[in-house]
Design a protein around this motif. Structure first.
Motif, PDB file in Angstrom:
ATOM      1  N   SER A 213       0.823  -1.223   0.000  1.00  0.00           N
ATOM      2  CA  SER A 213       0.000   0.000   0.000  1.00  0.00           C
ATOM      3  C   SER A 213       0.860   1.277   0.000  1.00  0.00           C
ATOM      4  O   SER A 213       0.450   2.295  -0.551  1.00  0.00           O
ATOM      5  CB  SER A 213      -0.957   0.005   1.191  1.00  0.00           C
ATOM      6  OG  SER A 213      -0.228  -0.117   2.381  1.00  0.00           O
TER       7      SER A 213
ATOM      8  N   ARG B  84       0.852   4.658  -2.559  1.00  0.00           N
ATOM      9  CA  ARG B  84       0.804   6.059  -2.084  1.00  0.00           C
ATOM     10  C   ARG B  84       1.965   6.887  -2.629  1.00  0.00           C
ATOM     11  O   ARG B  84       2.120   8.047  -2.262  1.00  0.00           O
ATOM     12  CB  ARG B  84       0.868   6.100  -0.558  1.00  0.00           C
ATOM     13  CG  ARG B  84      -0.352   5.536   0.141  1.00  0.00           C
ATOM     14  CD  ARG B  84      -0.222   5.732   1.644  1.00  0.00           C
ATOM     15  NE  ARG B  84      -1.168   4.905   2.362  1.00  0.00           N
ATOM     16  CZ  ARG B  84      -2.443   5.191   2.486  1.00  0.00           C
ATOM     17  NH1 ARG B  84      -2.920   6.297   1.965  1.00  0.00           N
ATOM     18  NH2 ARG B  84      -3.251   4.374   3.143  1.00  0.00           N
TER      19      ARG B  84
ATOM     20  N   GLU C 140       3.564   9.905   4.583  1.00  0.00           N
ATOM     21  CA  GLU C 140       3.100  10.745   5.695  1.00  0.00           C
ATOM     22  C   GLU C 140       3.229  10.092   7.072  1.00  0.00           C
ATOM     23  O   GLU C 140       2.926  10.704   8.091  1.00  0.00           O
ATOM     24  CB  GLU C 140       1.636  11.134   5.455  1.00  0.00           C
ATOM     25  CG  GLU C 140       1.475  12.224   4.419  1.00  0.00           C
ATOM     26  CD  GLU C 140       2.241  13.482   4.817  1.00  0.00           C
ATOM     27  OE1 GLU C 140       1.968  14.026   5.887  1.00  0.00           O
ATOM     28  OE2 GLU C 140       3.138  13.883   4.051  1.00  0.00           O
TER      29      GLU C 140
ATOM     30  N   GLY D  14       6.355   5.561  10.218  1.00  0.00           N
ATOM     31  CA  GLY D  14       6.784   4.394   9.459  1.00  0.00           C
ATOM     32  C   GLY D  14       7.396   3.242  10.221  1.00  0.00           C
ATOM     33  O   GLY D  14       7.885   2.292   9.600  1.00  0.00           O
TER      34      GLY D  14
ATOM     35  N   ASN E 200       6.124   0.765  12.025  1.00  0.00           N
ATOM     36  CA  ASN E 200       5.500  -0.544  11.785  1.00  0.00           C
ATOM     37  C   ASN E 200       5.704  -0.998  10.348  1.00  0.00           C
ATOM     38  O   ASN E 200       5.955  -2.168  10.080  1.00  0.00           O
ATOM     39  CB  ASN E 200       4.014  -0.497  12.142  1.00  0.00           C
ATOM     40  CG  ASN E 200       3.842  -0.373  13.644  1.00  0.00           C
ATOM     41  OD1 ASN E 200       4.523  -1.066  14.405  1.00  0.00           O
ATOM     42  ND2 ASN E 200       2.971   0.523  14.075  1.00  0.00           N
TER      43      ASN E 200
ATOM     44  N   LEU F 111      13.531  -1.132  12.832  1.00  0.00           N
ATOM     45  CA  LEU F 111      13.788   0.243  12.405  1.00  0.00           C
ATOM     46  C   LEU F 111      14.920   0.866  13.232  1.00  0.00           C
ATOM     47  O   LEU F 111      15.116   0.481  14.380  1.00  0.00           O
ATOM     48  CB  LEU F 111      12.480   1.022  12.611  1.00  0.00           C
ATOM     49  CG  LEU F 111      12.521   2.467  13.026  1.00  0.00           C
ATOM     50  CD1 LEU F 111      11.688   3.256  12.071  1.00  0.00           C
ATOM     51  CD2 LEU F 111      12.014   2.617  14.434  1.00  0.00           C
TER      52      LEU F 111
ATOM     53  N   ASN G 134      16.274   4.351  15.017  1.00  0.00           N
ATOM     54  CA  ASN G 134      15.857   5.703  15.388  1.00  0.00           C
ATOM     55  C   ASN G 134      16.926   6.754  15.059  1.00  0.00           C
ATOM     56  O   ASN G 134      16.714   7.946  15.249  1.00  0.00           O
ATOM     57  CB  ASN G 134      15.482   5.763  16.877  1.00  0.00           C
ATOM     58  CG  ASN G 134      14.205   5.004  17.170  1.00  0.00           C
ATOM     59  OD1 ASN G 134      14.220   3.965  17.811  1.00  0.00           O
ATOM     60  ND2 ASN G 134      13.098   5.504  16.660  1.00  0.00           N
TER      61      ASN G 134
ATOM     62  N   ASP H 199       5.892   9.944  18.592  1.00  0.00           N
ATOM     63  CA  ASP H 199       6.639   9.162  19.575  1.00  0.00           C
ATOM     64  C   ASP H 199       7.867   9.950  20.038  1.00  0.00           C
ATOM     65  O   ASP H 199       8.853  10.043  19.322  1.00  0.00           O
ATOM     66  CB  ASP H 199       7.047   7.849  18.884  1.00  0.00           C
ATOM     67  CG  ASP H 199       7.809   6.900  19.774  1.00  0.00           C
ATOM     68  OD1 ASP H 199       8.381   7.344  20.786  1.00  0.00           O
ATOM     69  OD2 ASP H 199       7.852   5.706  19.441  1.00  0.00           O
TER      70      ASP H 199
ATOM     71  N   GLY I 106       0.197   5.637  14.136  1.00  0.00           N
ATOM     72  CA  GLY I 106       0.369   5.609  15.591  1.00  0.00           C
ATOM     73  C   GLY I 106      -0.902   6.055  16.281  1.00  0.00           C
ATOM     74  O   GLY I 106      -2.002   5.649  15.897  1.00  0.00           O
TER      75      GLY I 106
HETATM   76  P1  NDP Z   1       1.133   2.867  11.721  1.00  0.00           P
HETATM   77  O1  NDP Z   1       1.451   1.449  11.990  1.00  0.00           O
HETATM   78  O2  NDP Z   1      -0.108   3.436  12.300  1.00  0.00           O
HETATM   79  O3  NDP Z   1       1.190   3.008  10.149  1.00  0.00           O
HETATM   80  C1  NDP Z   1       0.755   4.122   9.473  1.00  0.00           C
HETATM   81  C2  NDP Z   1      -0.227   3.662   8.460  1.00  0.00           C
HETATM   82  O4  NDP Z   1      -0.982   4.766   8.018  1.00  0.00           O
HETATM   83  C3  NDP Z   1       0.419   3.111   7.210  1.00  0.00           C
HETATM   84  O5  NDP Z   1       0.768   1.765   7.357  1.00  0.00           O
HETATM   85  C4  NDP Z   1      -0.645   3.345   6.158  1.00  0.00           C
HETATM   86  O6  NDP Z   1      -1.433   2.183   6.083  1.00  0.00           O
HETATM   87  C5  NDP Z   1      -1.521   4.456   6.748  1.00  0.00           C
HETATM   88  N1  NDP Z   1      -1.503   5.683   5.946  1.00  0.00           N
HETATM   89  C6  NDP Z   1      -2.583   6.411   5.611  1.00  0.00           C
HETATM   90  N2  NDP Z   1      -2.248   7.467   4.876  1.00  0.00           N
HETATM   91  C7  NDP Z   1      -0.920   7.433   4.710  1.00  0.00           C
HETATM   92  C8  NDP Z   1       0.010   8.268   4.031  1.00  0.00           C
HETATM   93  N3  NDP Z   1      -0.374   9.338   3.350  1.00  0.00           N
HETATM   94  N4  NDP Z   1       1.324   7.939   4.099  1.00  0.00           N
HETATM   95  C9  NDP Z   1       1.738   6.864   4.796  1.00  0.00           C
HETATM   96  N5  NDP Z   1       0.889   6.031   5.441  1.00  0.00           N
HETATM   97  C10 NDP Z   1      -0.428   6.302   5.401  1.00  0.00           C
HETATM   98  O7  NDP Z   1       2.312   3.808  12.196  1.00  0.00           O
HETATM   99  P2  NDP Z   1       3.806   3.837  11.772  1.00  0.00           P
HETATM  100  O8  NDP Z   1       4.214   2.727  10.879  1.00  0.00           O
HETATM  101  O9  NDP Z   1       4.043   5.209  11.296  1.00  0.00           O
HETATM  102  O10 NDP Z   1       4.545   3.585  13.150  1.00  0.00           O
HETATM  103  C11 NDP Z   1       4.464   4.527  14.193  1.00  0.00           C
HETATM  104  C12 NDP Z   1       4.208   3.823  15.505  1.00  0.00           C
HETATM  105  O11 NDP Z   1       5.186   2.816  15.734  1.00  0.00           O
HETATM  106  C13 NDP Z   1       4.290   4.747  16.664  1.00  0.00           C
HETATM  107  O12 NDP Z   1       3.187   4.496  17.495  1.00  0.00           O
HETATM  108  C14 NDP Z   1       5.591   4.335  17.361  1.00  0.00           C
HETATM  109  O13 NDP Z   1       5.507   4.621  18.731  1.00  0.00           O
HETATM  110  C15 NDP Z   1       5.659   2.879  17.080  1.00  0.00           C
HETATM  111  N6  NDP Z   1       6.938   2.173  17.107  1.00  0.00           N
HETATM  112  C16 NDP Z   1       8.155   2.800  17.216  1.00  0.00           C
HETATM  113  C17 NDP Z   1       9.324   2.085  17.217  1.00  0.00           C
HETATM  114  C18 NDP Z   1      10.616   2.813  17.293  1.00  0.00           C
HETATM  115  O14 NDP Z   1      10.646   4.026  17.220  1.00  0.00           O
HETATM  116  N7  NDP Z   1      11.762   2.131  17.421  1.00  0.00           N
HETATM  117  C19 NDP Z   1       9.330   0.613  17.114  1.00  0.00           C
HETATM  118  C20 NDP Z   1       8.006   0.073  16.957  1.00  0.00           C
HETATM  119  C21 NDP Z   1       6.876   0.817  16.972  1.00  0.00           C
HETATM  120  P3  NDP Z   1      -1.963   1.612   4.704  1.00  0.00           P
HETATM  121  O15 NDP Z   1      -0.962   2.009   3.653  1.00  0.00           O
HETATM  122  O16 NDP Z   1      -2.043   0.164   4.923  1.00  0.00           O
HETATM  123  O17 NDP Z   1      -3.271   2.293   4.520  1.00  0.00           O
END
Ligand code: NDP
Length: 423
Positions: free
Chosen positions: A147, A151, A180, A183, A185, A211, A213, A280, A326
């Motif tokens: 996905s 995007r 956006e 990232g 996860n 990942l 940091n 975060d 998140g």
């Molecule tokens: P999410 O898992 O919530 O993923 C974001 C999702 O948003 C994407 O997978 C995508 O899903 C959807 N999405 C909708 N619109 C957009 C767009 N325009 N651009 C990109 N994605 C979009 O969050 P993150 O992957 O961002 O991860 C952040 C979280 O992970 C935080 O809560 C953090 O605390 C935590 N975390 C941090 C770690 C670290 O820092 N070491 C380790 C593990 C977790 P789709 O494409 O399927 O619609």
């Protein structure tokens, strides 16, 4: 013992059941238990966010004013428990506003993650093998999260670093355009897919996939230029203050003792906005301090130079925040904060956050090299002390005034003065 039994499998209980167990535990008074009762709708939401949820913990949110960044003026939500942070931030931003505002620069926004390989017999050979298959690896990562490709994002490049030749440790670094999101996860899913491929196709042992940091492909720089006349304070001319700020910045480059505090001041602002924006803050903290040590010595993150008759400020930081993902879409106040900020995307949010770091830093350095930090802080600290000794909202102002007049800052004097006010 009864309590320990009740708490067994706490995670399987509903939040109401958990509260009932706490109430029976006798660890808390009835009044304390009341503090744990929260709005049911929110509780359900938060119960789905974390484990063993029992209540909400609230912190104050203020709005920093005066931030002009790339020609836009912002109202910036800041969540912090520390007195004077919001005031200092608005103050620093006010100075920069009079000097024309902050400018931001972003060259790239990619998130990086690593697959760490262990027991590598011939690291250089494996590095070459992996790099020769880069296209294949990128395709594998993209298939794991298709996905993001739709995007407009996706895996961009690979790097391989030999961490220890003798210990057979190697890191495969994957850089991904996460659009956006922050990232984490997304990256982790892609990295685990790569780990699987490495195990199966290269017969290589993988220690972990996660990942990083140390987000050096998401650097954001914010700068400003201030005419010295805006900095004059008391007996010190603007030039003198500008020179002292530049020297303070130099000291933070030389001395880790000072650098840690210098950076703590920057993070006072940054964490508060990161938190308000639903991002975060541990990730941002970890990245910031790792970046502060990038040449092997821990140094100040910002730089202030007095050159050509102006004070030039600059702050560069890894700022991989998201505008989606998140808790951002989940916590209602976070959505409202994004609305307040009027940001159009994650890059813009990142520039706002770094600008707050620089504004915060300017206010702190200016106070430190002129009046000292306590003068501005004390008034707000006294307010906190007044509340602590039980002053009601209507008593706080007069109690603070009395304490300032008497030159007293301790709890006992606060109590005595409050008693006098009430007589
Ligand atoms: P999410 O898992 O919530 O993923 C974001 C999702 O948003 C994407 O997978 C995508 O899903 C959807 N999405 C909708 N619109 C957009 C767009 N325009 N651009 C990109 N994605 C979009 O969050 P993150 O992957 O961002 O991860 C952040 C979280 O992970 C935080 O809560 C953090 O605390 C935590 N975390 C941090 C770690 C670290 O820092 N070491 C380790 C593990 C977790 P789709 O494409 O399927 O619609």
């Amino acid at each position: 013992e009864v309590f320990m039994k009740a708490i067994h499998k706490f995670y399987q209980k509903s939040w109401q059941e958990r509260l009932a167990i706490l109430a029976q535990s006798q660890l808390l008074s009835d009044d304390e238990i009341k503090l744990f009762q929260v709005n049911g709708h929110q509780a359900e939401l938060f119960d789905s966010l974390i484990e063993n949820y029992v209540t909400d913990y609230s912190l104050p949110q203020g709005l920093a004013t005066n931030y002009v960044i790339d020609g836009h003026e912002y109202l910036i939500p800041m969540v912090t428990e520390e007195p004077s942070v919001v005031a200092a931030s608005s103050n620093g931003a006010g100075l920069v506003k009079r000097a024309g505002g902050f400018q931001s620069h972003i060259t790239e926004r990619l998130m990086v993650g690593q697959v760490v390989l262990e027991k590598v017999a011939e690291p250089a050979k494996l590095k070459a093998t992996i790099l020769a298959q880069e296209a294949d690896f990128l395709a594998c990562a993209n298939e794991a999260h298709p996905s993001i490709v739709k995007r407009g994002g996706g895996a961009r490049f690979l790097e391989v670093r030999i961490l220890s030749e003798s210990e057979g440790l190697l890191s495969l670094d994957l850089a991904v355009d996460v659009q956006e999101a922050m990232g984490a996860n997304m990256l982790n899913t892609m990295l685990e897919a790569l780990a699987q491929k490495i195990r199966q196709e290269l017969g290589q042992e993988v220690l972990m996939a996660i990942l990083s940091n140390y987000a050096v492909h998401s650097l954001v720089t914010v700068t400003c230029e201030i005419e010295p006349k805006l900095l004059a304070k008391g007996e010190l001319s603007g030039e003198e203050v500008a020179q002292k700020i530049a020297l303070a910045s130099h000291v933070a480059q030389l001395d880790p003792s000072r650098a840690a505090t210098h950076n703590k001041g920057i993070m006072n602002g940054i964490d508060a906005v990161v938190l308000a924006s639903g991002n975060d803050w541990r990730a941002i903290e970890a990245g910031a301090h790792a970046y502060a040590s990038r040449d092997g010595q821990y140094r100040g993150l910002s730089q202030w130079n007095y050159q050509d008759g102006k004070l030039h400020g600059s702050l560069t930081l890894p700022m991989p925040v998201g505008s989606v993902g998140g808790s951002i879409g989940v916590i209602p106040l976070v959505k409202a904060n994004h609305q307040l900020l009027q940001i159009k995307d994650a890059k813009q949010l990142a520039t706002v956050i770094v600008a707050v770091g620089l504004g915060q830093n300017l206010a702190a350095l200016k106070a430190l090299v002129t009046d000292g930090i306590q003068k501005g802080h004390m008034h707000l600290q006294l307010k906190t002390l007044a509340v602590k000794v039980g002053a009601t909202q209507s008593e706080v102002t007069s109690l603070v005034a009395q304490m300032e007049k008497a030159g007293k800052r301790d709890e006992n004097s606060a109590r005595q003065l409050l008693a006098q006010i009430r007589e």
